[in-house]
Design a protein around this motif. Structure first.
Motif, PDB file in Angstrom:
ATOM      1  N   ASP A 255       0.850  -1.192   0.000  1.00 43.28           N
ATOM      2  CA  ASP A 255       0.000   0.000   0.000  1.00 43.28           C
ATOM      3  C   ASP A 255       0.887   1.245   0.000  1.00 43.28           C
ATOM      4  N   VAL A 256       1.399   1.580  -1.174  1.00 39.76           N
ATOM      5  CA  VAL A 256       2.325   2.705  -1.296  1.00 39.76           C
ATOM      6  C   VAL A 256       1.656   4.012  -0.895  1.00 39.76           C
ATOM      7  N   ASP A 257       0.419   4.220  -1.305  1.00 42.51           N
ATOM      8  CA  ASP A 257      -0.274   5.465  -0.969  1.00 42.51           C
ATOM      9  C   ASP A 257      -0.359   5.652   0.547  1.00 42.51           C
ATOM     10  N   ARG A 258      -0.723   4.593   1.253  1.00 44.99           N
ATOM     11  CA  ARG A 258      -0.839   4.690   2.704  1.00 44.99           C
ATOM     12  C   ARG A 258       0.511   4.979   3.354  1.00 44.99           C
ATOM     13  N   LEU A 259       1.552   4.328   2.850  1.00 44.74           N
ATOM     14  CA  LEU A 259       2.881   4.553   3.410  1.00 44.74           C
ATOM     15  C   LEU A 259       3.347   5.989   3.181  1.00 44.74           C
ATOM     16  N   LEU A 260       3.152   6.493   1.977  1.00 44.37           N
ATOM     17  CA  LEU A 260       3.588   7.855   1.683  1.00 44.37           C
ATOM     18  C   LEU A 260       2.871   8.875   2.565  1.00 44.37           C
ATOM     19  N   THR A 261       1.569   8.695   2.744  1.00 47.85           N
ATOM     20  CA  THR A 261       0.816   9.657   3.561  1.00 47.85           C
ATOM     21  C   THR A 261       1.054   9.461   5.052  1.00 47.85           C
ATOM     22  N   SER A 262       1.732   8.365   5.422  1.00 51.00           N
ATOM     23  CA  SER A 262       2.039   8.121   6.833  1.00 51.00           C
ATOM     24  C   SER A 262       3.440   8.574   7.214  1.00 51.00           C
ATOM     25  N   LEU A 263       4.224   8.999   6.265  1.00 51.86           N
ATOM     26  CA  LEU A 263       5.585   9.444   6.556  1.00 51.86           C
ATOM     27  C   LEU A 263       5.586  10.893   7.024  1.00 51.86           C
ATOM     28  N   THR A 264       6.420  11.164   7.998  1.00 48.07           N
ATOM     29  CA  THR A 264       6.492  12.494   8.587  1.00 48.07           C
ATOM     30  C   THR A 264       7.930  12.736   9.057  1.00 48.07           C
ATOM     31  N   ILE A 265       8.142  13.774   9.831  1.00 47.68           N
ATOM     32  CA  ILE A 265       9.457  14.089  10.384  1.00 47.68           C
ATOM     33  C   ILE A 265       9.360  14.055  11.913  1.00 47.68           C
ATOM     34  N   ALA A 266      10.318  13.397  12.550  1.00 52.79           N
ATOM     35  CA  ALA A 266      10.344  13.335  14.011  1.00 52.79           C
ATOM     36  C   ALA A 266      11.791  13.191  14.456  1.00 52.79           C
ATOM     37  N   SER A 267      12.008  13.212  15.767  1.00 48.45           N
ATOM     38  CA  SER A 267      13.357  13.091  16.324  1.00 48.45           C
ATOM     39  C   SER A 267      13.699  11.635  16.587  1.00 48.45           C
ATOM     40  N   ASP A 268      14.923  11.251  16.233  1.00 52.97           N
ATOM     41  CA  ASP A 268      15.388   9.895  16.529  1.00 52.97           C
ATOM     42  C   ASP A 268      15.935   9.865  17.960  1.00 52.97           C
ATOM     43  N   PRO A 269      16.407   8.707  18.463  1.00 48.70           N
ATOM     44  CA  PRO A 269      16.886   8.642  19.857  1.00 48.70           C
ATOM     45  C   PRO A 269      18.024   9.606  20.177  1.00 48.70           C
ATOM     46  N   ASP A 270      18.746  10.059  19.148  1.00 48.80           N
ATOM     47  CA  ASP A 270      19.836  11.019  19.365  1.00 48.80           C
ATOM     48  C   ASP A 270      19.367  12.465  19.285  1.00 48.80           C
ATOM     49  N   GLY A 271      18.061  12.654  19.097  1.00 48.16           N
ATOM     50  CA  GLY A 271      17.529  14.003  18.992  1.00 48.16           C
ATOM     51  C   GLY A 271      17.616  14.601  17.608  1.00 48.16           C
ATOM     52  N   ARG A 272      18.065  13.819  16.636  1.00 46.73           N
ATOM     53  CA  ARG A 272      18.217  14.322  15.267  1.00 46.73           C
ATOM     54  C   ARG A 272      16.890  14.192  14.521  1.00 46.73           C
ATOM     55  N   ARG A 273      16.489  15.236  13.825  1.00 50.02           N
ATOM     56  CA  ARG A 273      15.254  15.204  13.038  1.00 50.02           C
ATOM     57  C   ARG A 273      15.449  14.310  11.814  1.00 50.02           C
ATOM     58  N   THR A 274      14.505  13.405  11.597  1.00 47.51           N
ATOM     59  CA  THR A 274      14.671  12.440  10.521  1.00 47.51           C
ATOM     60  C   THR A 274      13.313  11.947  10.042  1.00 47.51           C
ATOM     61  N   LEU A 275      13.320  11.235   8.936  1.00 46.15           N
ATOM     62  CA  LEU A 275      12.081  10.678   8.393  1.00 46.15           C
ATOM     63  C   LEU A 275      11.507   9.664   9.381  1.00 46.15           C
ATOM     64  N   ALA A 276      10.204   9.717   9.608  1.00 47.17           N
ATOM     65  CA  ALA A 276       9.551   8.850  10.584  1.00 47.17           C
ATOM     66  C   ALA A 276       8.223   8.361  10.014  1.00 47.17           C
ATOM     67  N   LEU A 277       7.654   7.367  10.697  1.00 50.05           N
ATOM     68  CA  LEU A 277       6.366   6.796  10.279  1.00 50.05           C
ATOM     69  C   LEU A 277       5.319   7.094  11.335  1.00 50.05           C
ATOM     70  N   HIS A 278       4.144   7.558  10.882  1.00 52.38           N
ATOM     71  CA  HIS A 278       3.015   7.724  11.792  1.00 52.38           C
ATOM     72  C   HIS A 278       2.405   6.354  12.075  1.00 52.38           C
ATOM     73  N   GLU A 279       1.843   6.213  13.254  1.00 50.29           N
ATOM     74  CA  GLU A 279       1.283   4.926  13.688  1.00 50.29           C
ATOM     75  C   GLU A 279       0.235   4.391  12.713  1.00 50.29           C
ATOM     76  N   LYS A 280      -0.456   5.273  12.015  1.00 51.91           N
ATOM     77  CA  LYS A 280      -1.494   4.817  11.095  1.00 51.91           C
ATOM     78  C   LYS A 280      -0.933   4.012   9.925  1.00 51.91           C
ATOM     79  N   GLY A 281       0.388   4.093   9.716  1.00 54.30           N
ATOM     80  CA  GLY A 281       0.992   3.356   8.607  1.00 54.30           C
ATOM     81  C   GLY A 281       1.576   2.014   8.987  1.00 54.30           C
TER      82      GLY A 281
END
Length: 422
Positions: free
Chosen positions: A183-209
């Motif tokens: 489900d590429v559409d669902r994955l693309l719309t579920s991607l966002t930006i968040a902080s990783d364990p080191d505090g660096r902003r990076t590509l992340a996945l929303h729980e809905k994906g």
């Protein structure tokens, strides 16, 4: 001057090429990818698998465009125009250094294609166009090689990059198998930006994906088990590796020339110079047959890596085994492919309440079912095989004992001219 063009694609329908893509797509380095098949020898099993790295590059570019638009529209990131161009170009050019015939030559001991990307990016025509776009090779290479630290670098190289989204979908479609449907559409719309364990902003996945992510991982497993590691594909790959290694060892081919060849160009050169007979066998699909085929689930869980990591030792072992089994050197091939990170994850997960956790290792099992059985799925995808060009009985227990032996022990037995099959 045309601002954009639209290319018709069997997978994504319409792919819009913006000015930066139009500027580089007709350079010789990019056009070479039209003549490099995505799946190497898989077309010998799946006749439709003749799609090229060029098609895949356009698909990755298309998904990068969509993902960048999505994160900006959602307000998750503000991407500077120059960075947007650079990220899209890195997606388009991520396979620019790829060898002919998929990953076979990397298995044969040649440098990985990401390492070779710099050479192609620096080629005259492409380097000039990239300079004009203010996106020189040194700014694209970290993205392509997975070393960039910027927030959207995972778009090009990461657990959930546009490369995977396109190749799994495209390979399944062109092979005519249902395993890679995600489900590429669902994955693309579920991607966002968040902080990783080191505090660096990076590509992340929303729980809905999460469900779509799990389907992608299972699709990857199924494609390895049924397509990429199909016994006939692996037989052809083993023969091809030996053929190219022999041509390089006898100075009939230069590794530098192999790196920039096309599929047909390389096989033509090999046909002209081959003394092993393997080139003609491949051309006529007279493949080595299975004399042994064991699932990894019947082997000890911890297996040494040398069969997939040391091509020089592997070739010596193959030829020694051939002699011990009354075959000629070059008539037996040992194959035990490995991809330990097949089902690995490494990205932040944004939960519905806004908190961020991390999908990696054992922690991923708290949110997904598949990581709990990932080790067993990986083992069930792998198979230990011996291929031969002439019928011969292969002692299964002796081969298993050999493959399970540490690299140092096997190398010592080869060096001392001691029997491998006991």
């Amino acid at each position: 001057m045309t601002r954009f063009e639209v290319v018709r694609d069997p997978l994504w329908n319409n792919i819009r090429l913006d000015p930066e893509a139009l500027a580089v797509v007709d350079t010789a380095a990019v056009q070479r990818l039209r003549y490099v098949r995505q799946l190497g020898h898989a077309f010998l099993v799946y006749p439709g698998a003749t799609h090229s790295r060029f098609e895949h590059a356009l698909g990755a570019y298309h998904l990068a465009r969509r993902l960048l638009a999505q994160v900006e529209d959602a307000g998750d990131a503000r991407v500077e125009p120059a960075d947007r161009v650079r990220l899209k170009l890195a997606a388009l050019l991520h396979d620019i250094g790829h060898y002919p015939f998929s990953h076979a030559l990397e298995e044969a001991g040649l440098p990985h294609h990401e390492v070779l990307a710099g050479r192609q990016l620096a080629s005259d025509g492409l380097a000039q166009r990239l300079a004009e776009l203010d996106a020189p090779a040194e700014r694209l290479l970290p993205l392509i090689q997975g070393t960039a630290r910027e927030p959207l670098a995972g778009l090009v190289s990461g657990s959930l990059d546009v490369d995977k989204l396109d190749y799994l979908s495209r390979d399944a479609w062109m092979c005519g198998v249902p395993y890679g449907v995600i489900d590429v559409d669902r994955l693309l719309t579920s991607l966002t930006i968040a902080s990783d364990p080191d505090g660096r902003r990076t590509l992340a996945l929303h729980e809905k994906g999460l469900a779509a992510l799990e389907s992608l991982l299972f699709a990857k497993y199924q494609m390895y088990r049924n397509v990429y590691w199909h016994h006939a594909v692996r037989s052809a790959t083993a023969m091809f590796k030996r053929l190219v290694r022999r041509a390089i060892a006898t100075a009939q081919l230069e590794p530098a020339a192999v790196a920039v060849a096309t599929d047909d160009g390389l096989i033509h050169d090999l046909m002209q110079r081959d003394t092993t007979g393997l080139a003609r066998r491949l051309r006529e699909r007279r493949l080595a047959k299975r004399a042994l085929d064991l699932p990894a689930t019947e082997l000890p869980a911890a297996t040494p890596g040398w069969p997939g990591e040391d091509p020089d030792l592997l070739e010596q072992v193959e030829d020694r085994l051939a002699l011990e089994l009354h075959l000629e050197p070059g008539e037996l091939f040992l194959d035990f492919p490995a991809k330990a990170d097949m089902l690995a994850l490494e990205l932040p997960l944004v939960k519905r309440d806004g908190t961020v956790t991390h999908l990696a290792g054992a922690a991923a099992a708290a949110h997904l079912g598949l990581p709990r059985v990932a080790a067993e799925l990986y083992r069930s995808a792998r198979r230990l095989r011996v291929f031969v060009l002439r019928d011969v009985a292969v002692p299964a227990h002796a081969i298993v004992d050999l493959v399970m032996a540490p690299r140092e022990e096997v190398a010592a037995r080869v060096a001392a001219d001691r029997a491998l099959v006991r």
